[in-house]
Design a protein around this motif. Structure first.
Motif, PDB file in Angstrom:
ATOM      1  N   HIS A 283      -0.153   4.288  -2.055  1.00 37.55           N
ATOM      2  CA  HIS A 283      -1.327   4.973  -1.542  1.00 37.55           C
ATOM      3  C   HIS A 283      -0.958   5.957  -0.433  1.00 37.55           C
ATOM      4  CE1 HIS A 283      -4.660   3.007  -3.644  1.00 37.55           C
ATOM      5  NE2 HIS A 283      -3.958   1.876  -3.561  1.00 37.55           N
ATOM      6  N   TYR A 284       0.019   5.601   0.397  1.00 38.90           N
ATOM      7  CA  TYR A 284       0.430   6.514   1.464  1.00 38.90           C
ATOM      8  C   TYR A 284       0.914   7.839   0.877  1.00 38.90           C
ATOM      9  CZ  TYR A 284       0.865   1.988   3.916  1.00 38.90           C
ATOM     10  OH  TYR A 284       0.650   0.736   4.425  1.00 38.90           O
TER      11      TYR A 284
ATOM     12  N   TYR B   9      -6.999  -5.009  -3.975  1.00 38.78           N
ATOM     13  CA  TYR B   9      -6.134  -3.825  -3.872  1.00 38.78           C
ATOM     14  C   TYR B   9      -6.967  -2.555  -4.054  1.00 38.78           C
ATOM     15  CZ  TYR B   9      -1.814  -1.147  -4.123  1.00 38.78           C
ATOM     16  OH  TYR B   9      -0.787  -0.272  -3.854  1.00 38.78           O
ATOM     17  N   PRO B  10      -6.775  -1.548  -3.192  1.00 40.75           N
ATOM     18  CA  PRO B  10      -7.595  -0.322  -3.273  1.00 40.75           C
ATOM     19  C   PRO B  10      -7.408   0.388  -4.610  1.00 40.75           C
ATOM     20  CG  PRO B  10      -6.416  -0.428  -1.185  1.00 40.75           C
ATOM     21  CD  PRO B  10      -5.846  -1.512  -2.059  1.00 40.75           C
TER      22      PRO B  10
ATOM     23  N   LEU C  37      -2.063   9.746  -0.601  1.00 39.81           N
ATOM     24  CA  LEU C  37      -2.941  10.234   0.463  1.00 39.81           C
ATOM     25  C   LEU C  37      -2.329  11.413   1.209  1.00 39.81           C
ATOM     26  CD1 LEU C  37      -4.442   6.963   1.977  1.00 39.81           C
ATOM     27  CD2 LEU C  37      -5.716   8.875   0.983  1.00 39.81           C
TER      28      LEU C  37
ATOM     29  N   ALA D 219       0.808  -1.221   0.000  1.00 39.05           N
ATOM     30  CA  ALA D 219       0.000   0.000   0.000  1.00 39.05           C
ATOM     31  C   ALA D 219       0.839   1.268   0.000  1.00 39.05           C
ATOM     32  CB  ALA D 219      -0.939   0.000   1.203  1.00 39.05           C
TER      33      ALA D 219
ATOM     34  N   PHE E 239      -7.197   3.598  -7.215  1.00 36.99           N
ATOM     35  CA  PHE E 239      -6.697   4.958  -7.129  1.00 36.99           C
ATOM     36  C   PHE E 239      -7.791   5.908  -7.638  1.00 36.99           C
ATOM     37  CE2 PHE E 239      -2.844   2.535  -6.893  1.00 36.99           C
ATOM     38  CZ  PHE E 239      -1.979   3.305  -6.136  1.00 36.99           C
TER      39      PHE E 239
ATOM     40  N   TRP F 227     -11.048   7.085   0.117  1.00 36.48           N
ATOM     41  CA  TRP F 227      -9.758   6.515  -0.282  1.00 36.48           C
ATOM     42  C   TRP F 227      -9.001   6.040   0.966  1.00 36.48           C
ATOM     43  CZ3 TRP F 227      -7.111   8.746  -5.136  1.00 36.48           C
ATOM     44  CH2 TRP F 227      -5.959   8.017  -5.452  1.00 36.48           C
ATOM     45  N   HIS F 228      -8.972   6.881   2.000  1.00 36.97           N
ATOM     46  CA  HIS F 228      -8.274   6.558   3.239  1.00 36.97           C
ATOM     47  C   HIS F 228      -8.846   5.286   3.880  1.00 36.97           C
ATOM     48  CE1 HIS F 228      -6.424   7.233   7.208  1.00 36.97           C
ATOM     49  NE2 HIS F 228      -7.604   6.908   7.699  1.00 36.97           N
TER      50      HIS F 228
ATOM     51  N   VAL G 252      -7.776   2.065   2.081  1.00 35.76           N
ATOM     52  CA  VAL G 252      -6.395   1.678   2.353  1.00 35.76           C
ATOM     53  C   VAL G 252      -6.273   1.084   3.755  1.00 35.76           C
ATOM     54  CG1 VAL G 252      -4.041   2.542   2.614  1.00 35.76           C
ATOM     55  CG2 VAL G 252      -5.455   3.363   0.732  1.00 35.76           C
TER      56      VAL G 252
END
Length: 210
Positions: free
Chosen positions: A145-146, A203-204, A149, A142, A206, A187-188, A191
């Motif tokens: 994503h961090y 998988y999240p 975000l 992930a 985008f 989104w948060h 994840v």
């Protein structure tokens, strides 16, 4: 809605009404009591006293369950339902407080009622729905994503500041800003559910949209 929606769903009802300008103006102060309550169940630490200028007694409780479910999934292929329920309800409560702080709703956050915030997480059977080894690396997978975000939350903070002025002058939260801030929260939550609550192997995506 996409034809194959992500298993973690998050939404906030748009307040199509005049919002309370007084509580909006003092929102950080008004939120202090409920933030303290959240801290006591969200792994917060409480200082009870001091001894020679140093903290003497601390108490920490609660928080999202991560290590326990990870070990159970890896070694037993089991994710106890009450652990899933705890993580889901704590995330819901945290989101209600976050929505209040982000001015998305002027009703004081409830500790148990959903109010305008809806967060749905899957309830997986670890043996059939989850890869037993994937929890060991989900937090690493992930990583992109961090990074995204971090930028999105900075933009969301700017959006909330603009919305604060808009509510004070008009009593309304601009819909475009509202949808953006909710999208960042969506989104948060995806994840967190994937990498730390471990309730899905999907998988999240985008994207900010559902």
């Amino acid at each position: 809605m996409p034809t194959n929606p992500y298993p973690v769903q998050f939404a906030v009802d748009y307040p199509d009404r005049p919002l309370n300008r007084l509580t909006t103006f003092f929102r950080p102060l008004v939120a202090i009591p409920i933030a303290i309550v959240l801290g006591t169940v969200n792994g917060g630490t409480v200082q009870f006293g001091t001894d020679g200028g140093r903290p003497a007694t601390f108490a920490a409780a609660g928080g999202l369950l991560f290590a326990g479910p990870l070990l159970m999934i890896v070694f037993r292929q089991k994710y106890p339902r009450w652990w899933q329920d705890w993580n889901r309800e704590l995330l819901r409560f945290s989101n209600r407080v976050g929505v209040f702080l982000a001015l998305l709703d002027d009703r004081y956050p409830s500790t148990d009622e959903q109010q305008s915030v809806r967060l749905d997480l899957p309830a997986p059977d670890a043996r059939t729905d989850l890869n037993r080894w994937l929890p060991l690396v989900k937090w690493l997978l992930a990583l992109p994503h961090y990074i995204v975000l971090a930028v999105l939350w900075l933009a969301a903070l700017v959006a909330v500041i603009i919305a604060w002025f808009a509510i004070l002058f008009t009593g309304r939260y601009p819909r475009a800003l509202f949808d953006f801030v909710v999208g960042v929260g969506r989104w948060h939550n995806r994840v967190v559910a994937y990498a730390f609550v471990l309730v899905t192997d999907a998988y999240p995506p985008f994207r900010l949209e559902p």
